[in-house]
Motif scaffolding. Structure first.
Motif, PDB file in Angstrom:
ATOM      1  N   VAL A 342      -1.947   6.154   2.472  1.00  0.00           N
ATOM      2  CA  VAL A 342      -1.452   5.463   3.668  1.00  0.00           C
ATOM      3  C   VAL A 342      -0.453   4.382   3.273  1.00  0.00           C
ATOM      4  O   VAL A 342       0.582   4.206   3.928  1.00  0.00           O
ATOM      5  CB  VAL A 342      -2.622   4.866   4.473  1.00  0.00           C
ATOM      6  CG1 VAL A 342      -2.095   3.954   5.587  1.00  0.00           C
ATOM      7  CG2 VAL A 342      -3.478   5.972   5.071  1.00  0.00           C
ATOM      8  N   ILE A 343      -0.705   3.660   2.184  1.00  0.00           N
ATOM      9  CA  ILE A 343       0.224   2.628   1.715  1.00  0.00           C
ATOM     10  C   ILE A 343       1.562   3.256   1.339  1.00  0.00           C
ATOM     11  O   ILE A 343       2.635   2.751   1.690  1.00  0.00           O
ATOM     12  CB  ILE A 343      -0.375   1.858   0.514  1.00  0.00           C
ATOM     13  CG1 ILE A 343      -1.547   0.982   0.989  1.00  0.00           C
ATOM     14  CG2 ILE A 343       0.684   1.003  -0.170  1.00  0.00           C
ATOM     15  CD1 ILE A 343      -2.303   0.301  -0.131  1.00  0.00           C
ATOM     16  N   GLN A 344       1.508   4.404   0.643  1.00  0.00           N
ATOM     17  CA  GLN A 344       2.750   5.099   0.266  1.00  0.00           C
ATOM     18  C   GLN A 344       3.508   5.587   1.509  1.00  0.00           C
ATOM     19  O   GLN A 344       4.741   5.474   1.589  1.00  0.00           O
ATOM     20  CB  GLN A 344       2.425   6.297  -0.625  1.00  0.00           C
ATOM     21  CG  GLN A 344       1.895   5.936  -1.997  1.00  0.00           C
ATOM     22  CD  GLN A 344       1.607   7.200  -2.804  1.00  0.00           C
ATOM     23  OE1 GLN A 344       2.514   7.937  -3.185  1.00  0.00           O
ATOM     24  NE2 GLN A 344       0.334   7.462  -3.045  1.00  0.00           N
ATOM     25  N   ALA A 345       2.756   6.100   2.474  1.00  0.00           N
ATOM     26  CA  ALA A 345       3.382   6.608   3.699  1.00  0.00           C
ATOM     27  C   ALA A 345       4.016   5.467   4.493  1.00  0.00           C
ATOM     28  O   ALA A 345       5.138   5.588   5.005  1.00  0.00           O
ATOM     29  CB  ALA A 345       2.348   7.333   4.557  1.00  0.00           C
ATOM     30  N   ALA A 346       3.310   4.326   4.574  1.00  0.00           N
ATOM     31  CA  ALA A 346       3.825   3.173   5.307  1.00  0.00           C
ATOM     32  C   ALA A 346       5.102   2.647   4.664  1.00  0.00           C
ATOM     33  O   ALA A 346       6.008   2.165   5.346  1.00  0.00           O
ATOM     34  CB  ALA A 346       2.771   2.073   5.386  1.00  0.00           C
ATOM     35  N   ALA A 347       5.177   2.757   3.348  1.00  0.00           N
ATOM     36  CA  ALA A 347       6.382   2.310   2.633  1.00  0.00           C
ATOM     37  C   ALA A 347       7.561   3.240   2.918  1.00  0.00           C
ATOM     38  O   ALA A 347       8.721   2.829   2.839  1.00  0.00           O
ATOM     39  CB  ALA A 347       6.101   2.244   1.139  1.00  0.00           C
ATOM     40  N   ARG A 348       7.268   4.509   3.254  1.00  0.00           N
ATOM     41  CA  ARG A 348       8.323   5.480   3.577  1.00  0.00           C
ATOM     42  C   ARG A 348       8.772   5.370   5.042  1.00  0.00           C
ATOM     43  O   ARG A 348       9.944   5.536   5.350  1.00  0.00           O
ATOM     44  CB  ARG A 348       7.829   6.910   3.326  1.00  0.00           C
ATOM     45  CG  ARG A 348       7.432   7.245   1.895  1.00  0.00           C
ATOM     46  CD  ARG A 348       8.641   7.501   1.022  1.00  0.00           C
ATOM     47  NE  ARG A 348       8.257   7.985  -0.292  1.00  0.00           N
ATOM     48  CZ  ARG A 348       8.283   9.273  -0.678  1.00  0.00           C
ATOM     49  NH1 ARG A 348       8.690  10.189   0.173  1.00  0.00           N
ATOM     50  NH2 ARG A 348       7.922   9.619  -1.896  1.00  0.00           N
ATOM     51  N   ASN A 349       7.805   5.118   5.919  1.00  0.00           N
ATOM     52  CA  ASN A 349       8.087   5.067   7.356  1.00  0.00           C
ATOM     53  C   ASN A 349       7.030   4.190   8.026  1.00  0.00           C
ATOM     54  O   ASN A 349       5.898   4.609   8.223  1.00  0.00           O
ATOM     55  CB  ASN A 349       8.080   6.474   7.949  1.00  0.00           C
ATOM     56  CG  ASN A 349       8.605   6.511   9.383  1.00  0.00           C
ATOM     57  OD1 ASN A 349       8.558   5.515  10.101  1.00  0.00           O
ATOM     58  ND2 ASN A 349       9.106   7.662   9.806  1.00  0.00           N
ATOM     59  N   HIS A 355      -0.398   6.344  13.700  1.00  0.00           N
ATOM     60  CA  HIS A 355      -1.250   7.530  13.515  1.00  0.00           C
ATOM     61  C   HIS A 355      -2.353   7.335  12.475  1.00  0.00           C
ATOM     62  O   HIS A 355      -2.972   8.314  12.058  1.00  0.00           O
ATOM     63  CB  HIS A 355      -0.369   8.715  13.106  1.00  0.00           C
ATOM     64  CG  HIS A 355       0.845   8.890  13.961  1.00  0.00           C
ATOM     65  ND1 HIS A 355       0.784   9.253  15.284  1.00  0.00           N
ATOM     66  CD2 HIS A 355       2.168   8.707  13.677  1.00  0.00           C
ATOM     67  CE1 HIS A 355       2.014   9.303  15.784  1.00  0.00           C
ATOM     68  NE2 HIS A 355       2.865   8.977  14.827  1.00  0.00           N
ATOM     69  N   VAL A 356      -2.587   6.100  12.065  1.00  0.00           N
ATOM     70  CA  VAL A 356      -3.632   5.856  11.063  1.00  0.00           C
ATOM     71  C   VAL A 356      -4.877   5.298  11.734  1.00  0.00           C
ATOM     72  O   VAL A 356      -4.835   4.858  12.889  1.00  0.00           O
ATOM     73  CB  VAL A 356      -3.145   4.878   9.972  1.00  0.00           C
ATOM     74  CG1 VAL A 356      -1.934   5.452   9.256  1.00  0.00           C
ATOM     75  CG2 VAL A 356      -2.816   3.505  10.550  1.00  0.00           C
ATOM     76  N   ALA A 357      -5.995   5.303  10.996  1.00  0.00           N
ATOM     77  CA  ALA A 357      -7.253   4.769  11.517  1.00  0.00           C
ATOM     78  C   ALA A 357      -7.117   3.272  11.781  1.00  0.00           C
ATOM     79  O   ALA A 357      -6.338   2.570  11.128  1.00  0.00           O
ATOM     80  CB  ALA A 357      -8.369   5.029  10.519  1.00  0.00           C
ATOM     81  N   TRP A 362      -5.894  -3.487  10.140  1.00  0.00           N
ATOM     82  CA  TRP A 362      -6.408  -4.782   9.689  1.00  0.00           C
ATOM     83  C   TRP A 362      -6.055  -5.026   8.225  1.00  0.00           C
ATOM     84  O   TRP A 362      -6.289  -6.118   7.693  1.00  0.00           O
ATOM     85  CB  TRP A 362      -7.940  -4.836   9.833  1.00  0.00           C
ATOM     86  CG  TRP A 362      -8.416  -4.966  11.248  1.00  0.00           C
ATOM     87  CD1 TRP A 362      -8.622  -3.971  12.131  1.00  0.00           C
ATOM     88  CD2 TRP A 362      -8.741  -6.187  11.917  1.00  0.00           C
ATOM     89  NE1 TRP A 362      -9.066  -4.469  13.333  1.00  0.00           N
ATOM     90  CE2 TRP A 362      -9.150  -5.845  13.218  1.00  0.00           C
ATOM     91  CE3 TRP A 362      -8.733  -7.544  11.548  1.00  0.00           C
ATOM     92  CZ2 TRP A 362      -9.556  -6.794  14.157  1.00  0.00           C
ATOM     93  CZ3 TRP A 362      -9.138  -8.488  12.478  1.00  0.00           C
ATOM     94  CH2 TRP A 362      -9.535  -8.115  13.764  1.00  0.00           C
ATOM     95  N   ASP A 363      -5.523  -4.007   7.601  1.00  0.00           N
ATOM     96  CA  ASP A 363      -5.256  -4.079   6.153  1.00  0.00           C
ATOM     97  C   ASP A 363      -3.898  -4.758   5.926  1.00  0.00           C
ATOM     98  O   ASP A 363      -2.839  -4.225   6.251  1.00  0.00           O
ATOM     99  CB  ASP A 363      -5.242  -2.658   5.576  1.00  0.00           C
ATOM    100  CG  ASP A 363      -5.226  -2.646   4.064  1.00  0.00           C
ATOM    101  OD1 ASP A 363      -4.397  -3.362   3.476  1.00  0.00           O
ATOM    102  OD2 ASP A 363      -6.043  -1.910   3.470  1.00  0.00           O
ATOM    103  N   ARG A 364      -3.921  -5.942   5.350  1.00  0.00           N
ATOM    104  CA  ARG A 364      -2.717  -6.748   5.182  1.00  0.00           C
ATOM    105  C   ARG A 364      -1.668  -6.041   4.325  1.00  0.00           C
ATOM    106  O   ARG A 364      -0.473  -6.070   4.624  1.00  0.00           O
ATOM    107  CB  ARG A 364      -3.099  -8.095   4.555  1.00  0.00           C
ATOM    108  CG  ARG A 364      -2.019  -9.157   4.654  1.00  0.00           C
ATOM    109  CD  ARG A 364      -2.584 -10.522   4.257  1.00  0.00           C
ATOM    110  NE  ARG A 364      -1.569 -11.541   4.433  1.00  0.00           N
ATOM    111  CZ  ARG A 364      -0.606 -11.807   3.550  1.00  0.00           C
ATOM    112  NH1 ARG A 364      -0.548 -11.121   2.423  1.00  0.00           N
ATOM    113  NH2 ARG A 364       0.300 -12.740   3.778  1.00  0.00           N
ATOM    114  N   GLU A 365      -2.110  -5.389   3.261  1.00  0.00           N
ATOM    115  CA  GLU A 365      -1.173  -4.717   2.367  1.00  0.00           C
ATOM    116  C   GLU A 365      -0.488  -3.548   3.065  1.00  0.00           C
ATOM    117  O   GLU A 365       0.724  -3.340   2.924  1.00  0.00           O
ATOM    118  CB  GLU A 365      -1.885  -4.241   1.102  1.00  0.00           C
ATOM    119  CG  GLU A 365      -0.935  -3.652   0.069  1.00  0.00           C
ATOM    120  CD  GLU A 365      -1.637  -3.198  -1.210  1.00  0.00           C
ATOM    121  OE1 GLU A 365      -0.946  -2.627  -2.076  1.00  0.00           O
ATOM    122  OE2 GLU A 365      -2.867  -3.388  -1.324  1.00  0.00           O
TER     123      GLU A 365
END
Length: 683
Positions: A342-349, A355-357, A362-365
């Motif tokens: 999810v972190i890698q995907a968020a960095a891409r788009n 579409h994530v849980a 709540w995850d700051r990173e």
């Protein structure tokens, strides 16, 4: 005998015709369109024609040729359908209607539908008019049908059966519209060259060809290459809705035979053209990583149609996500729950946060990675993180408009707000009311985008410094200023200097001020046509005055030359020259309305004006009573103006010329013995 005018009822009928809405059709080749009240209108017209005939001894056809029908048909060809039979059999009336739309032929008499010249005029304007040509003419005149088909391939449906078997005609039709293939004779629908021409013109025509041709690789490839990838709004659709949309509007590959859907090279061609064509590929090819990757490059959300094992491939899904955030929704559950992925995907788009849980919101990173890539992704984070200084700062740096999603005290942080509106003035709309009343904040916003003045407090909309900065950036921002500042000449002039379109938002009092208007042209010559339209003066005169010294408006010789070219230039003269008898006379002799601009005109000028039109007296209500009386002696009709009629001497002078003018006098003067006696003696 002169042609009589129609009685009052005919005039009312004309108004009824002009007021009635024109009938319309969503069909390309509509059937006969006639208003529901057409028969009653026609009956009323015929009844009125009888009355007219009895009054003036003219024929029905003579009345029919008068308005209202001719005027109605001239403005709307559909009114021919409501017109009397005489008009629908009138060749000239029909030809005039056909120039608007060839479909007017539907209202023509049978005789005119059989007239080749009329029919040719109709199909040249609209190929669909072939439907209303007489069957005999259609069947016998190949050239006429060809003309119609060249205008609209779908006109083939109105050709005779023999013509639908004419290979040359059919080929012409499908070259103009692939869908015309459905109207060709069956043997020609199975003609390979004709089928190829149809799908080249419109890839969707592939659905009209035979099963044999849908299994032809070359023909299907032709359809794929002829198609265009269309934008599809699928963000709000679920999987079933997306599939239904593609079945209805997707790639023409959906019409290919089952065997061709399993052809790897053809499927590759299809997904390169439109990634969503993957849905129609054989199941074995949905497992082909090369084909799927190609589809995802074109439409990331096509991951929905990939095999399960490929939707679990992290590298492939990341490629898809980079193309379209919706791909995250179609990744396997296991991947969507994997924090590192999810972190890698968020960095891409950053939009994948949609579409994530919930836990990841709540995850700051995760949120930091997302807003760093897409500032607007801040909207998906929980309120606590939308109030986090570092996260907000990252989001703002990527997209200042993300300020709309900020929470907590940061909304009131003046330093942050100044930083945001300096980069994106329109963000002032999201700023708390208190800061919209802060001059520093508003100045920073309007210096970046003048239109931000729209969201400033009313107090600052009346601040000259703020408004001046706004119009210097965006001229049309003047419309958001206070009324007092919209009427401020210096600010208005600055606005017009910055933008020609600002002229449209100026107050009327300024636009009609000749001195201000000339200064506008001097500052921004591009506004000359708008100023000329407003003042009704020649553009050349405006430019000449704008480019010359300001003193030119006070030079009698120069202004006389302009006034002789156009009386409207009189308004551009200086106040002193507007009081000049020679200049005033030169203007008024062209048009009495020039009197509007004359300053203290003398009796000679007044008389010149009222002799043109008694209504000029409306502009002379401040004249001396003796001057009014003299004008009434020359032009007695001036007493129709109340101020003139209220003067006993003026009314007496008028009724000496025409006693009937007594009716315009006030009650007291109509009871005056001398005035009445004078009027009666005259009439």
């Amino acid at each position: 005998m002169p042609t009589p005018t129609l009685p009052g009822h005919s005039r009312a009928l004309k108004l009824e015709l002009e007021a009635s809405p024109a009938s319309s059709s969503t069909e390309r080749y509509p059937g006969r369109v006639v208003d529901e009240d057409s028969s009653s209108l026609a009956s009323a017209y015929q009844e009125e024609s009888k009355v007219s005939k009895s009054l003036s001894e003219v024929t029905l056809s003579e009345v029919a040729l008068e308005s209202p029908w001719r005027n109605a048909i001239a403005s709307d060809w559909r009114q021919l359908g409501n017109a009397p039979g005489e008009l629908r059999n009138d060749r000239n009336v029909l030809l005039a209607a056909l120039k608007q739309n060839g479909l007017a032929l539907m209202y023509a008499s049978p005789q005119l539908r059989s007239d080749r010249a009329v029919a040719l005029e109709a199909v040249k304007q609209n190929g669909g008019a072939l439907a209303y040509v007489s069957p005999e003419l259609r069947a016998s005149d190949r050239g006429l049908v060809l003309e119609a088909i060249c205008r609209s391939g779908l006109a083939l449906q109105f050709a005779s059966e023999a013509q639908k078997q004419d290979r040359s005609l059919v080929l012409q039709a499908v070259c103009h519209c692939g869908f015309a293939l459905q109207f060709a004779a069956e043997e020609l629908q199975n003609d390979y060259a004709i089928a190829t021409a149809a799908v080249k013109q419109n890839a969707e025509a592939l659905k009209l060809v035979s099963e044999k041709f849908r299994a032809d690789k070359k023909l299907v490839k032709e359809a794929i290459l002829s198609s265009e990838s269309v934008t599809m709004a699928v963000d709000e659709l679920d999987e079933a809705e997306i599939e239904a949309l593609l079945v209805k509007r997707g790639s023409p590959f959906r019409y290919a035979s089952r065997a061709l859907r399993a052809d790897r090279t053809l499927v590759m061609e299809a997904v390169q053209r439109d990634g969503s064509a993957l849905i129609f590929a054989d199941a074995t090819l949905k497992k082909d990583k090369t084909i799927v990757r190609q589809a995802l490059l074109q439409r990331g959300w096509a991951l929905l149609f990939a095999a399960e094992e490929l939707r679990a491939d992290p590298a492939l899904v990341l490629e898809a996500v980079q193309n379209h955030h919706l791909a995250m929704r179609f990744a396997t559950q296991e991947l969507r729950c994997d924090r590192s992925f999810v972190i890698q995907a968020a960095a891409r788009n950053g939009e994948v946060l949609a579409h994530v849980a919930t836990d990841f919101l709540w995850d700051r990173e995760v949120v930091l990675k997302a807003v760093n890539q897409t500032g607007s992704a801040l909207r998906f984070a929980v309120p606590e993180l939308r109030a986090d200084g570092e996260i907000v700062s990252k989001a703002m740096a990527q997209n200042p408009q993300a300020f709309a999603h900020v929470c907590g005290q940061l909304k009131w942080d003046k330093t942050l707000v100044l930083q945001i509106v300096s980069q994106h003035g329109a963000s002032l709309a999201e700023v708390p009311t208190e800061l919209r009343a802060d001059k520093d904040v508003v100045l920073a916003a309007v210096c970046q985008d003048g239109k931000a003045l729209m969201w400033a407090s009313n107090f600052l909309k009346a601040d000259k410094d703020v408004v001046m900065q706004a119009v210097r950036k965006t001229g049309r921002a003047l419309q958001f200023a206070s009324e007092a500042l919209r009427n401020n000449p210096s600010i208005a002039l600055e606005a017009v200097s910055q933008s020609t379109s600002a002229w449209a938002v100026l107050e009327r009092s300024l636009r009609s001020d000749p001195v201000f208007a000339i200064e506008c042209v001097r500052k921004n010559p591009k506004v000359v046509s708008l100023v000329a339209d407003e003042l009704q003066v020649p553009q050349e005169a405006l430019l000449k005055l704008a480019l010359a010294e300001a003193s030119m408006t006070s030079e009698k010789g120069s202004m006389m030359q302009l006034v002789l070219e156009s009386w409207t230039c009189f308004q551009l003269a200086s106040t002193e020259l507007q009081a000049d008898e020679d200049l005033s006379m030169a203007a008024v002799q062209q048009c009495w309305e020039a009197l509007r601009f004359a300053k203290k005109p003398n009796l000679t000028v007044m008389l010149a004006a009222v002799r043109q039109d008694w209504r000029a007296a409306q502009l002379l209500q401040d004249a001396e009573e003796s001057e009014m009386a003299i004008m009434a002696m020359k032009v007695p009709q001036v007493v129709q103006v109340p101020a003139f009629a209220a003067s006993r001497a003026t009314l007496l002078a008028a009724v000496r010329q025409d006693g009937l003018l007594l009716q315009h006098g006030p009650r007291t003067l109509r009871a005056d013995h001398e005035v009445v006696e004078t009027a009666v003696s005259r009439n």
